[in-house]
Design a protein around this motif. Structure first.
Motif, PDB file in Angstrom:
ATOM      1  N   TYR A   1       0.852  -1.185   0.000  1.00 32.67           N
ATOM      2  CA  TYR A   1       0.000   0.000   0.000  1.00 32.67           C
ATOM      3  C   TYR A   1       0.892   1.241   0.000  1.00 32.67           C
ATOM      4  O   TYR A   1       1.923   1.278   0.680  1.00 32.67           O
ATOM      5  CB  TYR A   1      -0.917   0.000   1.226  1.00 32.67           C
ATOM      6  N   HIS A   2       0.508   2.264  -0.776  1.00 33.40           N
ATOM      7  CA  HIS A   2       1.266   3.517  -0.842  1.00 33.40           C
ATOM      8  C   HIS A   2       0.528   4.615  -0.079  1.00 33.40           C
ATOM      9  O   HIS A   2      -0.693   4.731  -0.203  1.00 33.40           O
ATOM     10  CB  HIS A   2       1.405   4.012  -2.288  1.00 33.40           C
ATOM     11  N   TYR A   3       1.255   5.422   0.655  1.00 36.97           N
ATOM     12  CA  TYR A   3       0.638   6.580   1.307  1.00 36.97           C
ATOM     13  C   TYR A   3       1.282   7.857   0.777  1.00 36.97           C
ATOM     14  O   TYR A   3       2.384   7.848   0.225  1.00 36.97           O
ATOM     15  CB  TYR A   3       0.779   6.506   2.829  1.00 36.97           C
ATOM     16  N   ILE A   4       0.552   8.955   0.919  1.00 38.71           N
ATOM     17  CA  ILE A   4       1.053  10.275   0.516  1.00 38.71           C
ATOM     18  C   ILE A   4       1.939  10.818   1.633  1.00 38.71           C
ATOM     19  O   ILE A   4       1.530  10.880   2.789  1.00 38.71           O
ATOM     20  CB  ILE A   4      -0.121  11.240   0.258  1.00 38.71           C
ATOM     21  N   VAL A   5       3.155  11.204   1.292  1.00 37.76           N
ATOM     22  CA  VAL A   5       4.122  11.676   2.291  1.00 37.76           C
ATOM     23  C   VAL A   5       3.843  13.146   2.625  1.00 37.76           C
ATOM     24  O   VAL A   5       3.947  14.013   1.754  1.00 37.76           O
ATOM     25  CB  VAL A   5       5.565  11.522   1.777  1.00 37.76           C
ATOM     26  N   PRO A   6       3.488  13.455   3.872  1.00 38.96           N
ATOM     27  CA  PRO A   6       3.238  14.849   4.244  1.00 38.96           C
ATOM     28  C   PRO A   6       4.499  15.710   4.086  1.00 38.96           C
ATOM     29  O   PRO A   6       5.609  15.256   4.342  1.00 38.96           O
ATOM     30  CB  PRO A   6       2.825  14.755   5.720  1.00 38.96           C
ATOM     31  N   GLU A   7       4.290  16.950   3.667  1.00 42.85           N
ATOM     32  CA  GLU A   7       5.379  17.930   3.538  1.00 42.85           C
ATOM     33  C   GLU A   7       5.160  19.006   4.593  1.00 42.85           C
ATOM     34  O   GLU A   7       4.174  19.736   4.540  1.00 42.85           O
ATOM     35  CB  GLU A   7       5.375  18.548   2.137  1.00 42.85           C
ATOM     36  N   LEU A   8       6.078  19.092   5.529  1.00 45.09           N
ATOM     37  CA  LEU A   8       5.896  19.991   6.669  1.00 45.09           C
ATOM     38  C   LEU A   8       7.022  21.017   6.735  1.00 45.09           C
ATOM     39  O   LEU A   8       8.133  20.774   6.258  1.00 45.09           O
ATOM     40  CB  LEU A   8       5.868  19.180   7.968  1.00 45.09           C
ATOM     41  N   SER A   9       6.716  22.132   7.350  1.00 44.65           N
ATOM     42  CA  SER A   9       7.753  23.139   7.605  1.00 44.65           C
ATOM     43  C   SER A   9       7.373  23.947   8.835  1.00 44.65           C
ATOM     44  O   SER A   9       6.211  23.934   9.280  1.00 44.65           O
ATOM     45  CB  SER A   9       7.933  24.067   6.401  1.00 44.65           C
ATOM     46  N   LEU A  10       8.352  24.657   9.371  1.00 40.65           N
ATOM     47  CA  LEU A  10       8.141  25.430  10.595  1.00 40.65           C
ATOM     48  C   LEU A  10       7.140  26.563  10.378  1.00 40.65           C
ATOM     49  O   LEU A  10       6.460  26.992  11.312  1.00 40.65           O
ATOM     50  CB  LEU A  10       9.483  25.996  11.071  1.00 40.65           C
ATOM     51  N   GLU A  11       7.016  27.018   9.139  1.00 41.53           N
ATOM     52  CA  GLU A  11       6.115  28.145   8.860  1.00 41.53           C
ATOM     53  C   GLU A  11       4.645  27.715   8.729  1.00 41.53           C
ATOM     54  O   GLU A  11       3.751  28.555   8.676  1.00 41.53           O
ATOM     55  CB  GLU A  11       6.530  28.859   7.575  1.00 41.53           C
ATOM     56  N   ASP A  12       4.385  26.424   8.690  1.00 39.81           N
ATOM     57  CA  ASP A  12       3.009  25.947   8.539  1.00 39.81           C
ATOM     58  C   ASP A  12       2.126  26.445   9.683  1.00 39.81           C
ATOM     59  O   ASP A  12       2.544  26.501  10.841  1.00 39.81           O
ATOM     60  CB  ASP A  12       2.966  24.414   8.533  1.00 39.81           C
ATOM     61  N   GLU A  13       0.900  26.782   9.342  1.00 35.59           N
ATOM     62  CA  GLU A  13      -0.079  27.189  10.353  1.00 35.59           C
ATOM     63  C   GLU A  13      -1.143  26.104  10.422  1.00 35.59           C
ATOM     64  O   GLU A  13      -2.055  26.040   9.597  1.00 35.59           O
ATOM     65  CB  GLU A  13      -0.696  28.545   9.992  1.00 35.59           C
ATOM     66  N   TYR A  14      -1.014  25.236  11.404  1.00 37.14           N
ATOM     67  CA  TYR A  14      -1.935  24.113  11.518  1.00 37.14           C
ATOM     68  C   TYR A  14      -3.224  24.552  12.201  1.00 37.14           C
ATOM     69  O   TYR A  14      -3.209  25.347  13.137  1.00 37.14           O
ATOM     70  CB  TYR A  14      -1.277  22.975  12.301  1.00 37.14           C
ATOM     71  N   LYS A  15      -4.330  24.023  11.699  1.00 36.05           N
ATOM     72  CA  LYS A  15      -5.621  24.279  12.328  1.00 36.05           C
ATOM     73  C   LYS A  15      -6.526  23.095  12.031  1.00 36.05           C
ATOM     74  O   LYS A  15      -6.355  22.391  11.032  1.00 36.05           O
ATOM     75  CB  LYS A  15      -6.243  25.583  11.830  1.00 36.05           C
ATOM     76  N   LEU A  16      -7.487  22.877  12.895  1.00 32.88           N
ATOM     77  CA  LEU A  16      -8.301  21.674  12.822  1.00 32.88           C
ATOM     78  C   LEU A  16      -9.391  21.777  11.761  1.00 32.88           C
ATOM     79  O   LEU A  16     -10.094  22.774  11.664  1.00 32.88           O
ATOM     80  CB  LEU A  16      -8.952  21.403  14.187  1.00 32.88           C
ATOM     81  N   ASN A  17      -9.506  20.685  10.992  1.00 33.44           N
ATOM     82  CA  ASN A  17     -10.647  20.485  10.101  1.00 33.44           C
ATOM     83  C   ASN A  17     -11.172  19.078  10.383  1.00 33.44           C
ATOM     84  O   ASN A  17     -10.698  18.098   9.814  1.00 33.44           O
ATOM     85  CB  ASN A  17     -10.227  20.634   8.640  1.00 33.44           C
TER      86      ASN A  17
END
Length: 759
Positions: A116-132
Motif C-alpha cells: 500500500y502507498h501513502y502520501i508523504v506529508p510535507e511539513l515546515s516550521l512556517e506551517d499554520e496548523y488548524k483543525l478540520n
C-alpha cells in the motif's frame, strides 16, 4: 448479538471496486463529485452493516478514504504544501495526491512493509496548523444514524510526524508542539458526540527501531490525549511487528487499551506481563489482516488460552492483526477457483466470521456455537487438515532441484561486463528508454478478457497483441527512443502474468487489493512448490525484436517482487519460496538470451518493501533476497546486460545491498524527490549505471521539455553522463496514450538538447 471482537479497519475500495470506478469516472470528467460522495456513502453503509451482521463489537469509522488516510490527516491538520494552498475542497485533495497542470503531486511511498502507498506529508516550521474535523465528525454521525456506534480511527501524531518530511530541512519531531494541540482540539470535538466514544489511534511507527527522540514523546503525548475527556477511551494500535519499547511506556499512561499484532510481531508476547500489571485492555491481533489463508481456529484458541493465563480474560478483545485493507473483500465472487484451494482461503468478509467464532468459543465455549457457527468451526478444522496433508502442495522434483542448485552468481565482474556490453550494444550516454509497460487500452483489456473466457480464438488474441506491439514499436521509433520495449499488452499484471505460467500459483477472479488511490492489484497466491514448465516471455519478446533493428529489452519480474506482491504460503519459510521462483526465472533468462535478446530487465520493484521493520532481522532478509536476485540472473552471459527497476525506495540504508545485487543498470523512481535519492549513489561511489526517473508517471500531467531538461541537469550534478540513463520513473501501464506520447516526445527532445548543449 455482538461478541467481544474488534476490526482494526476495513477495505474501502468496494467488493466490486465501486470506489475505483467512480473516482476514475470523476477524474475523466464523466461524473460529478456528488456521484463520488453517493458511492462513498453507500460503501461505508454496506461495510458497517457487514461488520454489524457478523457480530463485531468494535467497528471503525474514518477508516474509509477517497484516496489515502495520511492525506486525510494532512487535510485534518491543514498541513497543505504551499503550492496547493489556493485550491479548495476536492480540487485541493486530489491535486495533492495526483498533481495538476501547474504543480507536481506530493511524494508517495510504501506503507511500512506492505504494497500500500501513502502520501508523504510535507511539513515546515512556517506551517499554520488548524483543525478540520468535518470528515471525522460526519462519518461518526453517518454511522450512528444507521444505529451503529463506531470507534473513530485516526492516524496518531507520532506516526504522522515520523512518516513526514520537512521541506525546510528540520527535524519533523520539532513540530510536535504545533501538531499536538490540534489533536487535543480534535479529541475535544469528538467528546461532544456521545456519552462514551472509543478512539483508535494508529501508531505503527512504534514497531520500528525508534530513537530516544520519538520514545521520549510517547508518554507526554498520551498523558495529554488520554486525559482530555472522561467519556473518551483511547486505544493505541500498532501492527506489522512488535512494539515492546512503546508498550512498556504506554501502560503507564491513561489510555484504555493497546492493540498488538501477534502474527507478524510474535515478540509482543513479551509485553503481556506489563499489560497484565496495568489496567489496560489487550486488543489481541490474532486474525491475519495481511494474508488470505484460513485461520487455524484451534491453534488460535490455544494462543489465546496462553494469553489468558497472564491477562484476565475479560481484559482481552479478539482482533484482526491490522486493517483488512490489505486483503480482498469476499470469496463470494470466486466462482472458478479450485474448490479445495478455495477452502483454504479467507478474505476480509470471511475473517469477520472467523473473529465471531473465535470470540464465541474463547469467551463462551464450543457449546455456545449454534447452526452456521458450529458448521463454520467444523469446516475450519477440516480445511486446515486438508491443507496440511494435501499432496498438491509438495513437489519432490522441485525440492530436489532447489536443494542441489549451486549457481549463485553470473560470470564476470561488472567492469569487464560493461566494457563488453558497450562495445556490442553501442548505446549513447544518457540513453533513452522506458521502464517496460505502455498504456493498457480498453481494447487490449477486452481482448485479454475475451480470450480467457474463450469468446475469441487464440489466433485472434495473438493478432490483437501483435498489432499493439507493432504500434508500440512504431511509436518508440518515431519519437526517437533508443532502447525499446514491447509494451506488455499480454500482461494483466507484472506478477500475475508470471504466476499464471508457474506451477504452485493460484488466481482469483475478484481478489482486488488497494495499492494507492484508485489503483488496485489482484495478487496471486502461492500455495505450493514453484516451477516453470516452459518459456513465459520468449515468443512475445522475440516477435517484438523481429519488428525493429533497435534493441528490445526482455522484461521479467524478479523473484523478491513476485514474492512480496503475492499472498505467500505460510507453511514454509518465505526465503524458500523465493528461491524456487528465482531458479525458474534463471531458466527464462537463459532462453531469452539464446534467442538473441541482448538486454533483460529483471524488475525488483518491491525489493525494499519486503525489508523487516526491525534492524536485527534485516541481515537475514538481505542475504536471501540478494541471493535470489543473483540466482535469477546467474545464467546471463557477460555480454547480456541485466537491468533492474526499484520503486519508491529510500536507498540510503540499502545502497550496499543494491551493489551486491550486481545488476548492470538500475532504474529508480526519483521524479517526486528531485535528485535527493540519487546523491547516495555518488556518496558511496556506485559503479553501475543508473536510470533515475525524470518524470512522474503516477500523475496525468505532461512535463515540458524545459522541466525535463532541468531534471536532467540536476542528475548531471550528481553522476556523470556516462553513468546515466534517461527514463520515466515507472511503467506506463496506468496512463493514457495522449499524455504518454507527449511526455516521451518531450523526454527525448530534452535529452537531444542536453546532448547538444554539452557537446
Amino acid at each position: 448479538m455482538s461478541v467481544n471482537s474488534y476490526v482494526v479497519g476495513f477495505p474501502r475500495i468496494g467488493e466490486q471496486r465501486e470506489l475505483k470506478k467512480v473516482l476514475e469516472s470523476f477524474w475523466t470528467k464523466n461524473c460529478s463529485f456528488d456521484k463520488v460522495k453517493k458511492v462513498a456513502s453507500k460503501l461505508k453503509k454496506r461495510h458497517w452493516e457487514y461488520q454489524k451482521e457478523a457480530g463485531i463489537k468494535y467497528i471503525s469509522s474514518n477508516d474509509f478514504s477517497l484516496y489515502d488516510n495520511i492525506l486525510d490527516t494532512c487535510i485534518m491538520l491543514n498541513a497543505i504544501p504551499k503550492r496547493f494552498r489556493s485550491l479548495k475542497d476536492e480540487e485541493l485533495y486530489f491535486s495533492m495526491a495526483r498533481g495538476n497542470d501547474s504543480s507536481v503531486a506530493m511524494e508517495m511511498t510504501k506503507w511500512f512493509n506492505t504494497n500500500y502507498h501513502y502520501i508523504v506529508p510535507e511539513l515546515s516550521l512556517e506551517d499554520e496548523y488548524k483543525l478540520n474535523a468535518t470528515k471525522i465528525i460526519d462519518e461518526y454521525k453517518e454511522a450512528k444514524k444507521l444505529g451503529i456506534k463506531t470507534k473513530i480511527n485516526i492516524i496518531g501524531p507520532l506516526t504522522f510526524l515520523g512518516l513526514s518530511k520537512r521541506v525546510d530541512n528540520g527535524d519533523v519531531f520539532e513540530l510536535h508542539s504545533k501538531i499536538l494541540p490540534i489533536y487535543k482540539e480534535l479529541i475535544q470535538e469528538i467528546s461532544k458526540l456521545d456519552d462514551e466514544i472509543f478512539i483508535q489511534i494508529d501508531e505503527p511507527i512504534f514497531v520500528k527501531d525508534n530513537d530516544s527522540n520519538l520514545l521520549n514523546l510517547i508518554k507526554p503525548t498520551y498523558d495529554c490525549l488520554a486525559n482530555i475527556a472522561q467519556n473518551i477511551k483511547i486505544i493505541v494500535t500498532t501492527y506489522f511487528e512488535h512494539s515492546n519499547e512503546a508498550t512498556n511506556i504506554l501502560v503507564n499512561t491513561p489510555i484504555w487499551a493497546l492493540g498488538l499484532d501477534f502474527l507478524y510481531g510474535k515478540e509482543n508476547i513479551k509485553s503481556l506481563d506489563a499489560i497484565a500489571n496495568s489496567d489496560k485492555k489487550l486488543i489481541a491481533g490474532v486474525v491475519d489482516g495481511r494474508n488470505i489463508w484460513i485461520n487455524d481456529i484451534q491453534k488460535t484458541l490455544l494462543l489465546l488460552t496462553e494469553f489468558s493465563k497472564r491477562i484476565k480474560k475479560e481484559n482481552i478483545i479478539i482482533s484482526t492483526s491490522c486493517s483488512l485493507l490489505h486483503t480482498p473483500f469476499t470469496l463470494k465472487y470466486e466462482e472458478k477457483l479450485d474448490e479445495e484451494i478455495k477452502s483454504w482461503l479467507s478474505y476480509a468478509w470471511e475473517k469477520l466470521q472467523e473473529l465471531r467464532v473465535i470470540s464465541k468459543i474463547f469467551f463462551e465455549g464450543v457449546i455456545s456455537l449454534k447452526n452456521k457457527d458450529l458448521i463454520h468451526y467444523e469446516k475450519n478444522i477440516y480445511a486446515n487438515y486438508s491443507r496440511r496433508s494435501s499432496l498438491r502442495i509438495n513437489d519432490k522434483k522441485v525440492q530436489k532441484r532447489i536443494k542441489e542448485f549451486k549457481n549463485y552468481s553470473r560470470q564476470g565482474e561488472f567492469e569487464e561486463r560493461i566494457k563488453l556490453q558497450k562495445e556490442l550494444l553501442k548505446y549513447k550516454n544518457l540513453a533513452t528508454t522506458t521502464i517496460g509497460s505502455f498504456p493498457q487500452t480498453p481494447e487490449i483489456r477486452n481482448s485479454r478478457r475475451d480470450f480467457k473466457k474463450a469468446y475469441i480464438s487464440k489466433e485472434q488474441y495473438e493478432k490483437d497483441m501483435k498489432e499493439y506491439i507493432d504500434y508500440c514499436i512504431a511509436f518508440q521509433e518515431e519519437c526517437g527512443l533508443e532502447i525499446l520495449v514491447h509494451g506488455e499488452p499480454e500482461r494483466n499484471d507484472m506478477v500475475e502474468y508470471f504466476g499464471e505460467q508457474l506451477n504452485g500459483f493460484a488466481f482469483s477472479q475478484n481478489g482486488w487489493v488497494q495499492s494507492y488511490g484508485s489503483r488496485c492489484v489482484k495478487p496471486p497466491f502461492i500455495y505450493g512448490d514453484v516451477s516453470r514448465e516452459k518459456p513465459m516471455t520468449v515468443d512475445w519478446i522475440t516477435y517484438a525484436q523481429s519488428k525493429t533493428d533497435k534493441i528490445i529489452k526482455g522484461m521479467l519480474t524478479g523473484p523478491v517482487t513476485i514474492l512480496n506482491w503475492s499472498f505467500v504460503r505460510d507453511d514454509i519459510q518465505r526465503s524458500e519460496v523465493s528461491k524456487q521462483i528465482a531458479v525458474a526465472l534463471s531458466d527464462e533468462i537463459d532462453d531469452l538470451q539464446k534467442e538473441g535478446i541482448k538486454i533483460i530487465q529483471v524488475d525488483e520493484a518491491a525489493f525494499k518493501e519486503g525489508y523487516p521493520l526491525r534492524t536485527k532481522k534485516i541481515k537475514d532478509y538481505e542475504s536471501w533476497a540478494v541471493r535470489d536476485f543473483k540466482i535469477s540472473v546467474s545464467t546471463a552471459y557477460k555480454k547480456t546486460q541485466i537491468h533492474t527497476h526499484m520503486c519508491y525506495s529510500q536507498f540510503n540504508d540499502i545502497i550496499k545491498t543494491i551493489e551486491e545485487m550486481d545488476a548492470d543498470v538500475i532504474s529508480i523512481e526519483t521524479a517526486r524527490s528531485g535528485n535527493e535519492l540519487l546523491k547516495i549513489f555518488k556518496e558511496v561511489g556506485y559503479k553501475q549505471e543508473v536510470g533515475p526517473g525524470i518524470y512522474d508517471i503516477h500523475s496525468p500531467r505532461v512535463p515540458s521539455v524545459e522541466e525535463m531538461k532541468t531534471q536532467i541537469k540536476l542528475l548531471l550534478e550528481v553522476l556523470p553522463k556516462e553513468q546515466l540513463w534517461i527514463n520515466p520513473d515507472c511503467g506506463l501501464k496506468t496512463r493514457k496514450w495522449p499524455e504518454t506520447k507527449q511526455s516521451l516526445i518531450n523526454m527525448v527532445e530534452a535529452v537531444k538538447q542536453i546532448r547538444k548543449e554539452n557537446g
